[in-house]
Structure formats: structure tokens, C-alpha cells
Design a protein around this motif. Structure first.
Motif, short mmCIF file in Angstrom:
data_model
loop_
_atom_site.label_atom_id
_atom_site.label_comp_id
_atom_site.label_asym_id
_atom_site.label_seq_id
_atom_site.Cartn_x
_atom_site.Cartn_y
_atom_site.Cartn_z
N PHE A 6 0.85 -1.18 0.00
CA PHE A 6 0.00 0.00 0.00
C PHE A 6 0.89 1.23 0.00
CE2 PHE A 6 -3.25 2.36 2.97
CZ PHE A 6 -3.55 3.24 1.95
N TYR A 7 1.05 1.84 -1.18
CA TYR A 7 1.84 3.06 -1.33
C TYR A 7 0.93 4.26 -1.16
CZ TYR A 7 5.42 0.03 -3.40
OH TYR A 7 6.36 -0.95 -3.62
N PHE A 8 1.35 5.23 -0.37
CA PHE A 8 0.48 6.37 -0.11
C PHE A 8 1.30 7.56 0.38
CE2 PHE A 8 0.93 3.95 3.77
CZ PHE A 8 1.20 4.93 4.73
N ALA A 9 0.62 8.70 0.45
CA ALA A 9 1.20 9.91 1.03
C ALA A 9 0.28 10.38 2.13
CB ALA A 9 1.35 10.99 -0.04
N THR A 10 0.84 10.76 3.25
CA THR A 10 0.02 11.18 4.38
C THR A 10 -0.67 12.52 4.13
OG1 THR A 10 1.97 12.13 5.48
CG2 THR A 10 1.31 9.87 6.11
N ILE A 11 -0.26 13.23 3.07
CA ILE A 11 -0.93 14.49 2.72
C ILE A 11 -1.91 14.33 1.56
CG2 ILE A 11 0.91 15.98 3.60
CD1 ILE A 11 1.83 16.33 0.64
N PHE A 174 -2.07 0.46 -4.91
CA PHE A 174 -2.07 -0.86 -4.30
C PHE A 174 -1.47 -1.86 -5.28
CE2 PHE A 174 -5.79 1.69 -3.33
CZ PHE A 174 -5.66 1.86 -1.96
N VAL A 175 -0.45 -2.59 -4.84
CA VAL A 175 0.19 -3.60 -5.67
C VAL A 175 0.04 -4.95 -4.99
CG1 VAL A 175 2.31 -4.34 -6.81
CG2 VAL A 175 1.84 -1.88 -6.52
N VAL A 176 -0.63 -5.87 -5.67
CA VAL A 176 -0.88 -7.20 -5.11
C VAL A 176 0.16 -8.17 -5.65
CG1 VAL A 176 -2.54 -9.09 -4.88
CG2 VAL A 176 -3.36 -6.71 -4.98
N ASP A 177 0.88 -8.78 -4.73
CA ASP A 177 1.88 -9.79 -5.06
C ASP A 177 2.87 -9.32 -6.12
OD1 ASP A 177 0.73 -11.54 -3.21
OD2 ASP A 177 -0.64 -12.39 -4.69
N GLY A 178 3.13 -8.02 -6.15
CA GLY A 178 4.12 -7.47 -7.05
C GLY A 178 3.72 -7.41 -8.51
N THR A 179 2.47 -7.79 -8.83
CA THR A 179 2.09 -7.87 -10.25
C THR A 179 0.81 -7.12 -10.62
OG1 THR A 179 0.93 -9.96 -9.84
CG2 THR A 179 3.22 -10.12 -10.56
#
Length: 199
Positions: A6-11, A174-179
Motif C-alpha cells: 500500500f503506497y500512499f502519502a500522508t498528505i 495498491f500492488v498485489v503480489d508485485g504484479t
């Protein structure tokens, strides 16, 4: 068992609007979840995007309308032009990284507390007392705001590199299992369906 990065930015407003839901989806499917806060402005620069202030006025206007509509659909308060945005996302990101390593609290609640502070609470999440309050509300030791700064900075930078290497270009992502890649709060339903085997 599936794994979600889960890649995100707090802003990010759309990270705010996705908080809580991604955790529910992961729990429903027995998926593991790793939180990867990153510098969204640096990510834009690395992947061909533009910060909101540098986008064409028509894109800026649409973004504001869309944020409000999505917040209304979710029944969440949102100020499209908060007092403390943009602010330095690094301190809150370091605290989240420290909390993930320490355990013992609710990371999803911590992210929700931090992002809601920006978009609904008119608070500056670069300030130590705001971060401490969020940590405490999520069941973590508020002293984590002051610990592991170097380690947090290193992981924060590494998350950016991982994102670029994994074709991530926005937040939330969101990246699931790298793919399998899903970009945006409005793709959470697709993420749910994918994990169900229906997409």
C-alpha cells in the motif's frame, strides 16, 4: 495468501478517503498488508506527474470537485482547501514507519487519524503534538514520534525507490503480489473483486 503493498502519502486526500477500506478488504480476503508511505511530490517528478499546483486550471478544478463528491459518497468530512496543505509529510511518515515496526497498535487507524487531521481537522501533521495525538489515538506509544528518525528517513526514501521500480505513479496505489496494480481510492472495488477472483 495474497500480499498488498500500500503506497500512499500522508498528505494525499485520496489516501484519506481510502483509509479504513483497504484494511477491510485485506481482512476479508486474508491478505497481508504493508504500509509504504512515500514522498508523493518526488514520485510525481520521477514518473511524469505534476504537483496539483502545477496542473492546468481545468485539472485543478476537477480534482477539487471530485474530492468533494467522493467524500460525500463516503459520508466523510473534507475541506478541499485545508489550512495546512501542503505540509511536510516526512515526520508523519517516519512515525508511521516506526509504528509499523513497533507493532501493538492499529496502523489503519493511525493513517486515518493523520490524514483526517489534514483534510477534516485543520491540523498540521508536520507538528510533533499532532503526530503524538494520532499515535496515541491508534494505540501506539506517542514517543514513537521521536524515535527511529534515521531509520524512518531511510525507509521513506527506499519506499520511493520501490514505488518507481514497481511502476507506481500516484497515491494511493495498491500492488498485489508485485504484479497487479490498482491506482486510486476509486479502484478499491476492483482490488476487492480481484482478490475475490472475480476480476
Amino acid at each position: 495468501m495474497a500480499h498488498i503493498d500500500f503506497y500512499f502519502a500522508t498528505i494525499s486526500p485520496f489516501t484519506y478517503l481510502s483509509s479504513g477500506t483497504v484494511e477491510e478488504i485485506a481482512a476479508r480476503h486474508g491478505a497481508t498488508l504493508t504500509y509504504k508511505p512515500l514522498d508523493i511530490m518526488a514520485l510525481f517528478a520521477r514518473t511524469g506527474g505534476l504537483p496539483p499546483k502545477d496542473r492546468h486550471p481545468s485539472r485543478q478544478a476537477y480534482r477539487l470537485q471530485d474530492m468533494v463528491r467522493r467524500a460525500n459518497r463516503l459520508g466523510r468530512p473534507l475541506n478541499p482547501k485545508p489550512a495546512f496543505w501542503p505540509t511536510n509529510p516526512a515526520p508523519s511518515s517516519y512515525a508511521l514507519i516506526a509504528a509499523q515496526k513497533a507493532g501493538g497498535g492499529d496502523l489503519g487507524k493511525l493513517l486515518a487519524e493523520l490524514t483526517e487531521a489534514v483534510w477534516a481537522g485543520e491540523k498540521n501533521i508536520a507538528e510533533d503534538d499532532v503526530i503524538r495525538a494520532a499515535l496515541s489515538a491508534a494505540g501506539f506509544d506517542p514517543a514513537l514520534a521521536d524515535s527511529g528518525m534515521l531509520q524512518g528517513a531511510e525507509e521513506y526514501a527506499r519506499n520511493l525507490e520501490d514505488a518507481v521500480a514497481n511502476n507506481v505513479f500516484g497515491a494511493p496505489f495498491f500492488v498485489v503480489d508485485g504484479t497487479a496494480h490498482f491506482w486510486g481510492q476509486d479502484r478499491l472495488d476492483d482490488l476487492d473483486r480481484y482478490l475475490s477472483g472475480n476480476l
